[in-house]
Design a protein around this motif. Structure first.
Motif, PDB file in Angstrom:
ATOM      1  N   GLN A  59       0.573  -1.558  -0.162  1.00  0.00           N
ATOM      2  CA  GLN A  59       0.332   0.096  -0.397  1.00  0.00           C
ATOM      3  C   GLN A  59       0.601   1.156   0.466  1.00  0.00           C
ATOM      4  O   GLN A  59       0.085   1.908  -0.449  1.00  0.00           O
ATOM      5  CB  GLN A  59      -1.093   0.162   1.228  1.00  0.00           C
ATOM      6  N   PRO A  60       2.164   1.615   0.563  1.00  0.00           N
ATOM      7  CA  PRO A  60       2.519   2.490   0.819  1.00  0.00           C
ATOM      8  C   PRO A  60       3.083   2.514  -0.641  1.00  0.00           C
ATOM      9  O   PRO A  60       3.816   4.262  -1.373  1.00  0.00           O
ATOM     10  CB  PRO A  60       3.172   2.474   2.061  1.00  0.00           C
ATOM     11  N   VAL A  61       3.757   1.777  -0.714  1.00  0.00           N
ATOM     12  CA  VAL A  61       4.830   2.159  -2.134  1.00  0.00           C
ATOM     13  C   VAL A  61       3.871   1.892  -2.939  1.00  0.00           C
ATOM     14  O   VAL A  61       4.146   2.911  -4.185  1.00  0.00           O
ATOM     15  CB  VAL A  61       5.338   0.073  -2.501  1.00  0.00           C
ATOM     16  N   MET A  62       2.306   1.407  -3.254  1.00  0.00           N
ATOM     17  CA  MET A  62       1.416   2.023  -4.803  1.00  0.00           C
ATOM     18  C   MET A  62       1.421   3.534  -4.413  1.00  0.00           C
ATOM     19  O   MET A  62       0.689   3.940  -5.700  1.00  0.00           O
ATOM     20  CB  MET A  62       0.802   0.967  -4.444  1.00  0.00           C
ATOM     21  N   ASP A  67       2.152   8.461  -7.932  1.00  0.00           N
ATOM     22  CA  ASP A  67       2.701  10.061  -8.046  1.00  0.00           C
ATOM     23  C   ASP A  67       3.199  10.302  -8.997  1.00  0.00           C
ATOM     24  O   ASP A  67       3.646  11.420  -9.820  1.00  0.00           O
ATOM     25  CB  ASP A  67       3.288  10.336  -6.937  1.00  0.00           C
ATOM     26  N   LEU A  68       3.737   8.425  -9.474  1.00  0.00           N
ATOM     27  CA  LEU A  68       5.111   8.979 -10.390  1.00  0.00           C
ATOM     28  C   LEU A  68       4.189   8.919 -12.072  1.00  0.00           C
ATOM     29  O   LEU A  68       4.653   9.265 -13.022  1.00  0.00           O
ATOM     30  CB  LEU A  68       6.292   8.264 -10.570  1.00  0.00           C
ATOM     31  N   PHE A  69       3.993   7.125 -11.239  1.00  0.00           N
ATOM     32  CA  PHE A  69       2.594   6.630 -13.002  1.00  0.00           C
ATOM     33  C   PHE A  69       1.699   7.623 -12.766  1.00  0.00           C
ATOM     34  O   PHE A  69       1.012   7.139 -14.668  1.00  0.00           O
ATOM     35  CB  PHE A  69       3.200   4.842 -12.867  1.00  0.00           C
ATOM     36  N   THR A 180     -14.536   5.840 -16.576  1.00  0.00           N
ATOM     37  CA  THR A 180     -15.247   7.481 -15.964  1.00  0.00           C
ATOM     38  C   THR A 180     -13.895   8.181 -15.450  1.00  0.00           C
ATOM     39  O   THR A 180     -14.263   8.909 -14.564  1.00  0.00           O
ATOM     40  CB  THR A 180     -16.153   7.072 -14.182  1.00  0.00           C
ATOM     41  N   ILE A 181     -12.992   7.552 -14.709  1.00  0.00           N
ATOM     42  CA  ILE A 181     -11.489   7.668 -13.946  1.00  0.00           C
ATOM     43  C   ILE A 181     -10.933   8.714 -15.116  1.00  0.00           C
ATOM     44  O   ILE A 181     -10.273   8.071 -16.391  1.00  0.00           O
ATOM     45  CB  ILE A 181     -11.073   6.815 -13.351  1.00  0.00           C
ATOM     46  N   PRO A 182     -10.713  10.356 -14.857  1.00  0.00           N
ATOM     47  CA  PRO A 182      -9.972  11.078 -16.026  1.00  0.00           C
ATOM     48  C   PRO A 182      -8.343  11.116 -16.172  1.00  0.00           C
ATOM     49  O   PRO A 182      -8.284   9.644 -15.627  1.00  0.00           O
ATOM     50  CB  PRO A 182      -9.858  12.637 -15.315  1.00  0.00           C
ATOM     51  N   LYS A 183      -7.959  10.737 -16.851  1.00  0.00           N
ATOM     52  CA  LYS A 183      -6.897  10.413 -18.167  1.00  0.00           C
ATOM     53  C   LYS A 183      -6.253  11.029 -16.964  1.00  0.00           C
ATOM     54  O   LYS A 183      -6.176  12.421 -16.751  1.00  0.00           O
ATOM     55  CB  LYS A 183      -6.378  10.306 -18.458  1.00  0.00           C
ATOM     56  N   ASP A 184      -4.816  10.053 -16.402  1.00  0.00           N
ATOM     57  CA  ASP A 184      -3.721  10.914 -15.778  1.00  0.00           C
ATOM     58  C   ASP A 184      -3.180  12.012 -16.261  1.00  0.00           C
ATOM     59  O   ASP A 184      -3.037  12.038 -17.716  1.00  0.00           O
ATOM     60  CB  ASP A 184      -2.725   9.966 -15.000  1.00  0.00           C
ATOM     61  N   GLU A 185      -2.693  13.399 -15.508  1.00  0.00           N
ATOM     62  CA  GLU A 185      -1.424  14.142 -16.064  1.00  0.00           C
ATOM     63  C   GLU A 185      -0.370  13.482 -16.655  1.00  0.00           C
ATOM     64  O   GLU A 185       0.010  12.167 -16.394  1.00  0.00           O
ATOM     65  CB  GLU A 185      -1.086  14.807 -15.112  1.00  0.00           C
ATOM     66  N   ALA A 191       9.010  10.014 -15.170  1.00  0.00           N
ATOM     67  CA  ALA A 191       9.556   8.311 -14.527  1.00  0.00           C
ATOM     68  C   ALA A 191      10.782   7.938 -15.633  1.00  0.00           C
ATOM     69  O   ALA A 191      11.415   7.739 -15.007  1.00  0.00           O
ATOM     70  CB  ALA A 191       8.649   7.645 -15.502  1.00  0.00           C
ATOM     71  N   ARG A 192      10.912   8.653 -16.889  1.00  0.00           N
ATOM     72  CA  ARG A 192      11.899   8.356 -18.113  1.00  0.00           C
ATOM     73  C   ARG A 192      13.210   8.639 -17.101  1.00  0.00           C
ATOM     74  O   ARG A 192      15.116   7.860 -17.447  1.00  0.00           O
ATOM     75  CB  ARG A 192      11.278   8.925 -19.126  1.00  0.00           C
ATOM     76  N   GLY A 193      13.211  10.039 -16.809  1.00  0.00           N
ATOM     77  CA  GLY A 193      13.870  10.386 -16.258  1.00  0.00           C
ATOM     78  C   GLY A 193      14.899  10.238 -14.383  1.00  0.00           C
ATOM     79  O   GLY A 193      15.929  10.531 -14.106  1.00  0.00           O
ATOM     80  N   MET A 194      14.083   9.344 -13.939  1.00  0.00           N
ATOM     81  CA  MET A 194      14.720   8.691 -12.873  1.00  0.00           C
ATOM     82  C   MET A 194      15.272   7.142 -12.690  1.00  0.00           C
ATOM     83  O   MET A 194      14.222   6.333 -13.298  1.00  0.00           O
ATOM     84  CB  MET A 194      13.166   8.449 -12.086  1.00  0.00           C
TER      85      MET A 194
END
Length: 469
Positions: A59-62, A67-69, A180-185, A191-194
């Motif tokens: 749960q905390p990892v996901m 926040d990243l994906f 119904t769930i809007p697409k993520d930003e 992600a690629r820069g990390m």
């Protein structure tokens, strides 16, 4: 609330209920699994350990991964993982594979829970309090009726059905969430820069590894000794290795820049620390009954899975009825009176367990369940309120994460306690001994809640921003 928001709420709710539903349905399946796979009680208890250890880590990892994906991607991916686990678990060739799929199921459902509430908060801006209360109903309702559903399914279709039943929920949630769930930003550049090393540092991969291996090693050492009915040199070495790894984990967490469990926060805010310790004990007490009583009824009293599920329904219903009453009471009087009453009820329920025997009436069993059910309803609101009172506003997010970790630790300890007391066979004598131990723990909890007020660490009605934390 517009129509789209309502469908979004339903889609997320159908997903988040999977974690509490699957953690509770298994309580009435333990006796059946023990018979099918020819295991002692210590061995079959890993079906509980595996789920909660995996959930505590995932749960905390996901949450950080979202926040990243992106939260939508993590939510949908969690549904896919849950679908695969629910489909393959009933086809397991042996108990070891069942444990593997149970862990996969815990990871999938944790992916959903870790971002589900956040999705509701972000995308439903009108009548948000109502939306969050509906989500709470999905979570608490699934946990409450889980044993009943599990009992009915096992009675009519055997244990495989408690996994197959997830599939309709997963499919409906996925289809609705996709629409119904809007697409993520746009986050792919982040992600690629990390680098992989930076990602591991972000989730504290070293800390997670030390925590997992240390806890599992300690459990193996303790449970192996109990299962074999004697303590060998090998058992001691394995147990000590687990303790060393956990001690190394503590040292690592105190130095880590992004710790898996921020232990430094406990040292800085002692009042919050005591609330978490009490929450561990609360869950230790509740889940010892939650997992112990169904096995007692089926293995000792020879009650069917169906009737066990019906009896366990009284536990969940009492909890659901008590929660809103507790909310109004705590708003007026603060958390302490409700928590004291909860501790007293758990003490009475534990004493009642000691008095149960082969000829005890159904009413006697229901009285013990009612005491723990009402206390759970009081605790679900009271402990959260106590956390808010003891935690400065600027760290409330961290405090909530630690609070959930405490819940999982209490649940894991409850399974360890039951397995340690019962060993290879669930017996009436072992269940009475469990009741005695729970009575001592409940009395200790009451004393802790009372003493914290007496020493002035947490006073009802006191603003946390001015309290001595």
């Amino acid at each position: 609330m517009n129509v789209r928001s309502r469908w979004l709420l339903i889609s997320v709710g159908l997903g988040v209920l999977l974690n509490p539903l699957n953690s509770s349905m298994i309580s009435v399946a333990i006796a059946r699994l023990q018979s099918v796979y020819h295991l002692d009680f210590t061995g079959v208890s890993w079906i509980i350990f595996s789920f909660y250890i995996a959930s505590a880590i995932a749960q905390p990892v996901m949450g950080k991964a979202s926040d990243l994906f992106g939260r939508r991607k993590i939510f949908l991916a969690g549904l896919v993982v849950s679908f695969v686990a629910s489909l393959l678990a009933p086809l397991s060739p042996n108990f070891e594979w069942l444990i593997v799929f149970r862990i996969v199921q815990a990871i999938g459902t944790s992916m959903i829970v870790s971002v589900g509430m956040a999705i509701v908060r972000i995308h439903i801006t009108e009548k948000q309090a109502t939306a969050l209360s509906v989500m709470s109903i999905f979570l608490s309702g699934a946990a409450a009726i889980g044993p009943f559903i599990g009992g009915v399914l096992i009675h009519w279709w055997d244990w495989h059905a408690i996994f197959f039943v997830n599939i309709p929920f997963v499919v409906m949630s996925y289809l609705l969430a996709w629409r119904t769930i809007p697409k993520d930003e746009f986050r792919i550049s982040v992600a690629r820069g990390m680098s992989l090393r930076k990602w591991f540092d972000l989730i504290d991969a070293s800390g997670i590894l030390l925590f997992t291996v240390g806890l599992v090693t300690l459990l193996i050492g303790v449970l192996s000794a109990k299962s074999s009915a004697h303590v060998s040199f090998g058992h001691i070495i394995v147990g000590l290795l687990g303790l060393v790894l956990l001690a190394t984990f503590v040292r690592h967490e105190l130095k880590a820049t992004s710790p898996f469990i921020p232990l430094r926060t406990f040292a800085k805010y002692p009042s919050m620390t005591w609330v978490n310790i009490e929450f561990i004990l609360v869950n230790l007490l509740y889940y010892s009954l939650f997992f112990g009583l169904p096995s007692y009824l089926q293995m000792v009293r020879h009650v069917s899975e169906f009737h066990t599920g019906i009896l366990m329904l009284s536990l969940g219903l009492c909890s659901l009825v008590a929660s809103p009453i507790a909310g109004r009471w705590i708003d007026k009087s603060g958390p302490r009176p409700a928590l004291l009453v909860s501790g007293i009820l758990m003490t009475l329920g534990s004493v009642w367990i000691v008095t149960l025997n082969q000829t005890s009436s159904v009413i006697s069993v229901c009285l013990a369940l009612a005491a723990f059910g009402v206390s759970n309803g009081l605790n679900s609101v009271g402990m959260q309120a106590a956390l808010f009172k003891s935690s400065p506003k600027e760290i409330i997010g961290v405090a909530s994460g630690l609070f959930m970790t405490s819940r999982y630790l209490g649940t894991i300890l409850s399974s360890l306690l039951i397995a340690s007391v019962m060993g290879d066979k669930f017996s009436a004598e072992g269940f009475r001994l469990l009741g005695v131990i729970l009575t001592v723990i409940a009395l200790s909890l009451v004393f802790m809640i009372w003493r914290r007020r007496e020493t002035g660490q947490l006073k009802d009605g006191e603003d946390v921003s001015t309290s001595n934390v």
